[in-house]
Design an enzyme around this catalytic site. Structure first.
Site, PDB file in Angstrom:
ATOM      1  N   GLU A 102      30.914  51.083  52.523  1.00  0.00           N
ATOM      2  CA  GLU A 102      30.929  49.406  53.279  1.00  0.00           C
ATOM      3  C   GLU A 102      31.832  48.812  52.876  1.00  0.00           C
ATOM      4  O   GLU A 102      32.091  48.242  51.769  1.00  0.00           O
ATOM      5  CB  GLU A 102      29.585  48.180  52.889  1.00  0.00           C
ATOM      6  N   LYS A 142      30.444  52.343  56.782  1.00  0.00           N
ATOM      7  CA  LYS A 142      29.778  50.813  58.001  1.00  0.00           C
ATOM      8  C   LYS A 142      31.194  50.677  57.265  1.00  0.00           C
ATOM      9  O   LYS A 142      31.866  49.765  56.583  1.00  0.00           O
ATOM     10  CB  LYS A 142      28.686  50.305  57.018  1.00  0.00           C
TER      11      LYS A 142
HETATM   12  C1  5MM Z   1      23.599  41.119  55.727  1.00  0.00           C
HETATM   13  O1  5MM Z   1      24.362  40.886  55.239  1.00  0.00           O
HETATM   14  C2  5MM Z   1      24.705  41.583  54.135  1.00  0.00           C
HETATM   15  C3  5MM Z   1      24.727  41.282  52.986  1.00  0.00           C
HETATM   16  O2  5MM Z   1      25.591  40.021  52.362  1.00  0.00           O
HETATM   17  P1  5MM Z   1      25.431  39.593  50.504  1.00  0.00           P
HETATM   18  O3  5MM Z   1      25.279  41.079  49.372  1.00  0.00           O
HETATM   19  O4  5MM Z   1      26.958  38.930  50.219  1.00  0.00           O
HETATM   20  O5  5MM Z   1      24.195  39.006  50.271  1.00  0.00           O
HETATM   21  C4  5MM Z   1      25.753  42.305  54.181  1.00  0.00           C
HETATM   22  O6  5MM Z   1      26.358  42.929  53.125  1.00  0.00           O
HETATM   23  C5  5MM Z   1      25.873  43.248  55.734  1.00  0.00           C
HETATM   24  O7  5MM Z   1      24.820  43.948  54.985  1.00  0.00           O
HETATM   25  C6  5MM Z   1      27.117  43.532  55.881  1.00  0.00           C
HETATM   26  O8  5MM Z   1      28.442  42.412  55.515  1.00  0.00           O
HETATM   27  C7  5MM Z   1      27.072  43.196  57.633  1.00  0.00           C
HETATM   28  O9  5MM Z   1      25.851  41.959  58.012  1.00  0.00           O
HETATM   29  P2  5MM Z   1      27.100  41.801  59.223  1.00  0.00           P
HETATM   30  O10 5MM Z   1      26.649  39.922  59.021  1.00  0.00           O
HETATM   31  O11 5MM Z   1      28.473  41.231  58.785  1.00  0.00           O
HETATM   32  O12 5MM Z   1      27.010  42.231  60.223  1.00  0.00           O
END
Ligand code: 5MM
Length: 338
Positions: free
Chosen positions: A174, A216
């Protein structure tokens, strides 16, 4: 199952990935917005309600968990990975330790978590995980992202991916170029191109088998404060073009993050991308906010109203399932919500 089969199952047509891997600090922000205390029991309640929804079976291929969650036992008596697997969905785990300030480049981050990773992976496998996730973060600004950020984050992602494959799990890679800022869509295209190129250079150097990975990425989208708005058609065209040029065709699945887009925007844009997808990539969602925002609101209204929370989640999962096939429409969005 072979890594390539797992990757394809995670991104199967009509399905996508639920990113429920918010770390304790991130879920604290989400719960604060709905006035819910950030207690372990409340985190478990919310997540087990989602993981026990009817949408799991039909629209979700994999769930990304946080360390705390993969170890929890639900009030139904099953562990969280058992509950997820019961629906035929693959459990996964976020293994990075977060984006930390990068020495030598003010305001940029490097994602940490490589120390001890091999041992942690063995444990996660035993707990039921069959795929993992690591997120690198890049911001766009006058001097950003720096070469240093692009190179070091790609290097860490590749070392992570190699260790994960050694542990017989699929790494989700990602690299997130943030939407923050006033840059236009072309700037996002150029930065994402540089980021993806460096990631695949490093993955190649570290002998990662791309057939057993899932990417991702962010969509190619203007910054949140950009005055020039882009249509879903423009976003789809530029996103697909960027992926075709920079992602090797061996990669079986691409599952986008929602990155701060609204629920509807993230469904609409994914749908447009799939309408014109002429590649061999399975293109789908790996949304956190894009799948959970409405369900979270319902949870804030009444934590015990499982029916309403699941209804909201089922609807979003179904809409994104349709988008993963290019079959979503505004009419279906309204009809199904009603
Ligand atoms: C769900 O959020 C994930 C965890 O974030 P932190 O490590 O900052 O707590 C994040 O990695 C997430 O998998 C991605 O950013 C995708 O989430 P979004 O909300 O952007 O679809």
């Amino acid at each position: 199952m072979e890594l390539n089969e797992i990757a394809k199952k995670m991104c199967e047509k009509g399905k996508g990935i639920l990113a429920a891997d918010e770390s304790t600090g991130t879920i604290a922000k989400r719960f604060k917005s709905i006035n819910v205390d950030n207690l372990e029991q409340n985190r478990l309640n919310f997540r087990q309600t989602l993981f026990n929804s009817s949408a799991m079976k039909n629209y979700i291929g994999g769930v990304i968990l946080f360390d705390e969650t993969i170890r929890q036992t639900t009030t139904l008596g099953l562990t969280i990975p058992e509950l997820i697997s019961k629906h035929g969905v693959i459990p996964g785990i976020k293994v990075d330790k977060g984006a930390k300030p990068m020495a030598g480049s003010n305001d940029e981050t490097i994602t940490e978590g490589l120390d001890g990773l091999r041992e942690r992976l063995k444990e996660y496998y035993k707990l039921g995980a069959r795929f993992t996730k690591w997120r690198a973060v890049y911001k766009i600004g006058n001097d950003f992202p720096s070469k240093q950020s692009i190179k070091s984050n790609a290097h860490a992602l590749a070392r992570y991916a190699a260790l994960v494959q050694e542990s017989k799990m699929v790494p989700i890679i990602e690299p997130e170029v943030l939407m923050d800022g006033s840059h236009n869509i072309d700037k996002c295209y150029d930065v994402t191109t540089d980021v993806l190129n460096e990631c695949y250079n490093e993955l190649n150097t570290h002998k990662v088998d791309l057939k057993g990975t899932v990417l991702k990425p962010n969509m190619i989208i203007p910054g949140i404060d950009c005055k020039e708005k882009s249509s879903a058609e423009q976003i789809a065209k530029k996103t697909l073009d960027c992926l075709k040029k920079n992602v090797p065709s061996e990669v079986p699945g691409i599952a986008f993050l929602s990155g701060g887009q609204t629920e509807i925007e993230s469904s609409k844009n994914l749908n447009e991308i799939n309408k014109i997808n002429d590649t061999s990539f399975l293109i789908t969602f790996s949304y956190g906010r894009g799948l959970q925002a409405s369900a979270l609101k319902e949870f804030g209204k009444d934590q015990k109203n499982t029916e309403n929370i699941q209804k909201a989640f089922n609807h979003r999962a179904k809409m994104n399932g349709l988008s993963s096939k290019g079959e979503w429409s505004e009419k279906l969005e309204k009809d199904s919500a009603a």
